[in-house]
Design a protein around this motif. Structure first.
Motif, PDB file in Angstrom:
ATOM      1  N   VAL A 204      -0.697  -4.961  12.178  1.00 23.73           N
ATOM      2  CA  VAL A 204      -0.231  -4.693  10.814  1.00 23.73           C
ATOM      3  C   VAL A 204      -0.754  -5.750   9.848  1.00 23.73           C
ATOM      4  N   GLN A 205      -0.732  -7.018  10.266  1.00 22.98           N
ATOM      5  CA  GLN A 205      -1.268  -8.086   9.425  1.00 22.98           C
ATOM      6  C   GLN A 205      -2.740  -7.826   9.121  1.00 22.98           C
ATOM      7  N   HIS A 206      -3.485  -7.442  10.138  1.00 17.66           N
ATOM      8  CA  HIS A 206      -4.911  -7.161   9.955  1.00 17.66           C
ATOM      9  C   HIS A 206      -5.128  -5.979   9.014  1.00 17.66           C
ATOM     10  N   LEU A 207      -4.302  -4.944   9.129  1.00 17.98           N
ATOM     11  CA  LEU A 207      -4.453  -3.761   8.287  1.00 17.98           C
ATOM     12  C   LEU A 207      -4.188  -4.081   6.810  1.00 17.98           C
ATOM     13  N   ILE A 208      -3.169  -4.889   6.548  1.00 19.78           N
ATOM     14  CA  ILE A 208      -2.874  -5.258   5.163  1.00 19.78           C
ATOM     15  C   ILE A 208      -4.043  -6.036   4.568  1.00 19.78           C
ATOM     16  N   ASP A 209      -4.549  -7.004   5.336  1.00 13.67           N
ATOM     17  CA  ASP A 209      -5.694  -7.793   4.851  1.00 13.67           C
ATOM     18  C   ASP A 209      -6.924  -6.906   4.653  1.00 13.67           C
ATOM     19  N   TYR A 210      -7.115  -5.968   5.566  1.00 11.09           N
ATOM     20  CA  TYR A 210      -8.284  -5.087   5.490  1.00 11.09           C
ATOM     21  C   TYR A 210      -8.254  -4.245   4.218  1.00 11.09           C
ATOM     22  N   THR A 218     -10.531   3.305   1.977  1.00  9.54           N
ATOM     23  CA  THR A 218     -11.097   2.788   3.224  1.00  9.54           C
ATOM     24  C   THR A 218      -9.994   2.247   4.118  1.00  9.54           C
ATOM     25  N   GLY A 219      -9.018   1.591   3.507  1.00 10.53           N
ATOM     26  CA  GLY A 219      -7.903   1.048   4.273  1.00 10.53           C
ATOM     27  C   GLY A 219      -7.077   2.132   4.940  1.00 10.53           C
ATOM     28  N   LEU A 220      -6.850   3.253   4.241  1.00 14.23           N
ATOM     29  CA  LEU A 220      -6.079   4.357   4.822  1.00 14.23           C
ATOM     30  C   LEU A 220      -6.792   4.954   6.035  1.00 14.23           C
ATOM     31  N   ALA A 221      -8.091   5.133   5.914  1.00 14.10           N
ATOM     32  CA  ALA A 221      -8.863   5.680   7.036  1.00 14.10           C
ATOM     33  C   ALA A 221      -8.835   4.729   8.226  1.00 14.10           C
ATOM     34  N   TYR A 222      -8.941   3.444   7.944  1.00 14.84           N
ATOM     35  CA  TYR A 222      -8.934   2.460   9.024  1.00 14.84           C
ATOM     36  C   TYR A 222      -7.551   2.377   9.669  1.00 14.84           C
TER      37      TYR A 222
END
Length: 254
Positions: A204-210, A218-222
């Motif tokens: 989750v931390q990585h997704l927020i930063d991404y 792009t973030g939603l797809a990832y």
């Protein structure tokens, strides 16, 4: 006296900038020590959550001007990109306990933290334009994301100080506490974070930063990709067990 203090207790590491007489100004020695410590913490299994703070009445007043008078004025990016990378890539939640002045380079380091909690004595300022130095540790990008572009422009164009309560109202810090309450609250917050499933927390931390780095679409797809991969590695029984623990914790809080 060490310019940096670090202590880990039951998974929580407190890292303290320790040049109180110099308002924790970022000398070459302190920057190197901070980068080295965060690089070490990235692979330290005993450390799960990091709290970053300063000793005395400042979080950090920025680059050491006395030292720069002897060595010349570099750009912050040229003088310490490893520090920026070390903090941002530590791979663990970083809580910034802003106990006092966080100015220019010190402000940039505060913005590298995942969560900011401030003392009522905290003051923030971006004086890059007054110093004639272009930000090199991400302030020009992160500040506008935190408080909006208009407010970020006002702070960066004028170099004026932002008090703690206004910083809270603008969304820069999550809350403002008395000096005596600051560290106990941050420790309590760290313990709450520790209750999370570690692999999921990291994802989750990585997704927020991404998303912040790449934008919403792009973030939603990832997120969809990571969520699917993560679900494949979690058994239904483990998920049910975690759900039971979460519901139990919720009942205890009510």
């Amino acid at each position: 006296m060490s310019v940096l203090l670090s202590h880990t207790d039951e998974g929580v590491t407190i890292v303290t900038l320790n040049r109180p007489e110099q308002l924790n100004a970022l000398s070459l020695e302190l920057r190197a020590a901070l980068a080295e410590e965060f690089t070490r913490l990235a692979t330290d299994s005993a450390s799960e959550i990091i709290i970053l703070t300063g000793s005395g009445r400042a979080f950090s007043a920025g680059l050491d001007l006395k030292e720069l008078g002897q060595t010349g004025l570099p750009s912050e990016g040229a003088s310490g990109p490893d520090l920026h990378e070390a903090i941002r890539n530590v791979g663990k939640p970083v809580i910034g306990a802003v106990n006092g002045f966080a100015v220019t380079g010190g402000f940039e380091i505060a913005l590298m933290c995942d969560i900011l909690i401030a003392s009522d004595q905290a003051r923030f300022a971006d004086t890059h334009v007054r110093m004639g130095v272009v930000p090199g540790w991400g302030l020009s990008q992160r500040l506008s994301r935190a408080i909006g572009s208009s407010r970020a422009r006002e702070l960066s164009f004028t170099g004026k100080y932002l008090d703690a309560l206004t910083a809270e109202r603008w969304g820069l810090v999550n809350r403002v506490l008395s000096a005596d309450e600051l560290m106990p609250h941050c420790l309590e917050l760290a313990r709450e974070i520790q209750a999370a499933d570690r692999a999921t927390l990291k994802a989750v931390q990585h997704l927020i930063d991404y998303s912040l780095d790449h934008g919403l679409n792009t973030g939603l797809a990832y997120e969809d990709k990571v969520s699917t991969e993560h679900a494949e590695n979690v058994s239904s029984s483990a998920l049910e067990d975690r759900r039971g623990k979460v519901m139990g914790a919720g009942r205890q809080q009510n």
